[in-house]
Enzyme design. Structure first.
Site, PDB file in Angstrom:
ATOM      1  N   PRO A   2       0.832  -1.214   0.000  1.00 41.46           N
ATOM      2  CA  PRO A   2       0.000   0.000   0.000  1.00 41.46           C
ATOM      3  C   PRO A   2       0.863   1.260   0.000  1.00 41.46           C
ATOM      4  O   PRO A   2       1.866   1.327   0.688  1.00 41.46           O
ATOM      5  CB  PRO A   2      -0.774  -0.083   1.320  1.00 41.46           C
ATOM      6  CG  PRO A   2      -0.573  -1.453   1.848  1.00 41.46           C
ATOM      7  CD  PRO A   2       0.679  -1.989   1.215  1.00 41.46           C
ATOM      8  N   GLU A   3       0.514   2.228  -0.824  1.00 41.08           N
ATOM      9  CA  GLU A   3       1.185   3.525  -0.795  1.00 41.08           C
ATOM     10  C   GLU A   3       0.219   4.537  -0.178  1.00 41.08           C
ATOM     11  O   GLU A   3      -0.892   4.200   0.211  1.00 41.08           O
ATOM     12  CB  GLU A   3       1.615   3.935  -2.213  1.00 41.08           C
ATOM     13  CG  GLU A   3       2.747   3.055  -2.740  1.00 41.08           C
ATOM     14  CD  GLU A   3       3.789   3.833  -3.547  1.00 41.08           C
ATOM     15  OE1 GLU A   3       4.014   5.017  -3.271  1.00 41.08           O
ATOM     16  OE2 GLU A   3       4.362   3.226  -4.470  1.00 41.08           O
TER      17      GLU A   3
END
Ligand SMILES: [Zn+2]
Length: 283
Positions: A2-3
């Site tokens: 996840p960013e």
């Protein structure tokens, strides 16, 4: 992995679905998920019992849910998810911590297949947990100071992409969005941070904010089938990436095939024409 936009999507989901609710119990199903809660899983569960989530906040890829003066701090790691769903739904084998609420409504499950993520209760962490106080604000926070960032950049003898990934300068920018923002700004990842002109830095910050804003609108990027948002829906921003993961495909600006280079055990994607490589690393 996840960013920032994915984590922001999760934060927003938590704000809608768990803020204002009182925790009846927290069950730690795998102690590794709370390994950074030094006092151990039993203490973790005790500190959550009967507490109410007052908000959902984020800095970079860290999330925290204030509870009076304290906070529940979460980092999703490579594969972590925070899922809200019916309490009677069978537990998947990757659920590490489950929160049951006093209202008997949907429960919150921290699932993490690879167990690189973690949760902890941060005493007096409601405003900003001390364990993340060294992390610079991210460009979507009001606390982000563009002049300070620009000043720090000019003192770094490093490449611009390394600087973008340095959490003490700017948080929340991962490999994907760094490549996208550099392409938009027509900067090669190896350009020397201390030689950038002020205008280039301003355009770069604006580009980072743009790629984040577009990803947020689209619901987050999904490169990893393990990522789903708080409701269990996958993001779909990947279709609108210009360079990341597009080796050999034509640049959307000039048609030149996108190039992939090894970078810090990962990859960097650039257009060799729009983003010329600096000679001998200094430019
Ligand atoms: Zn190009």
């Amino acid at each position: 992995m996840p960013e920032l936009p994915e984590v922001e999507t999760v934060r927003s989901g938590l704000e809608h679905l768990v803020v204002g609710r009182r925790i009846e119990s927290a069950e730690v199903l795998h102690p590794r998920a709370v390994r950074r809660h030094i006092a151990g899983p039993a203490d973790f569960a005790k500190r959550l019992r009967g507490r109410r989530f007052d908000g959902a906040r984020r800095r970079g890829k860290y999330l925290w849910l204030p509870m009076d003066d304290d906070a529940l701090l979460a980092h999703l790691g490579m594969s972590g998810q925070l899922l809200v769903g019916p309490p009677d739904e069978p537990l998947s084998p990757h659920v590490r911590v489950r929160f049951n609420f006093a209202d008997g409504g949907p429960d919150l499950r921290f699932t993490d297949q690879r167990t690189f993520g973690h949760l902890l209760v941060a005493a007096d962490g409601a405003q900003l947990p001390s364990v993340i106080a060294h992390i610079a604000p991210d460009p979507l926070e009001s606390a982000f100071d563009a002049a300070w960032f620009s000043g720090r950049l000019k003192s770094r003898r490093t490449g611009i992409k390394r600087a973008l990934l340095d959490q003490s300068l700017i948080s929340g920018v991962g490999n994907i969005y760094a490549d996208e923002a550099l392409w938009r700004t027509k900067l090669h990842f190896a350009r020397a941070a201390d030689r950038l002109r002020s205008g280039e830095i301003s355009r770069l910050i604006a580009a980072v904010r743009e790629v984040f804003a577009e990803a947020l609108t689209a619901g987050g990027t999904s490169f990893d089938s393990l990522y789903v948002n708080v409701n269990g829906e996958s993001g779909y921003f990947d279709r609108s990436l210009n360079v990341y993961g597009r080796e050999g495909e034509p640049c959307a600006r000039c048609g030149t095939p996108i190039r992939r280079d090894p970078f810090m055990n990962r990859s960097s994607y650039t257009c060799p024409v729009c983003q010329p490589r600096p000679r001998n690393g200094r430019w």
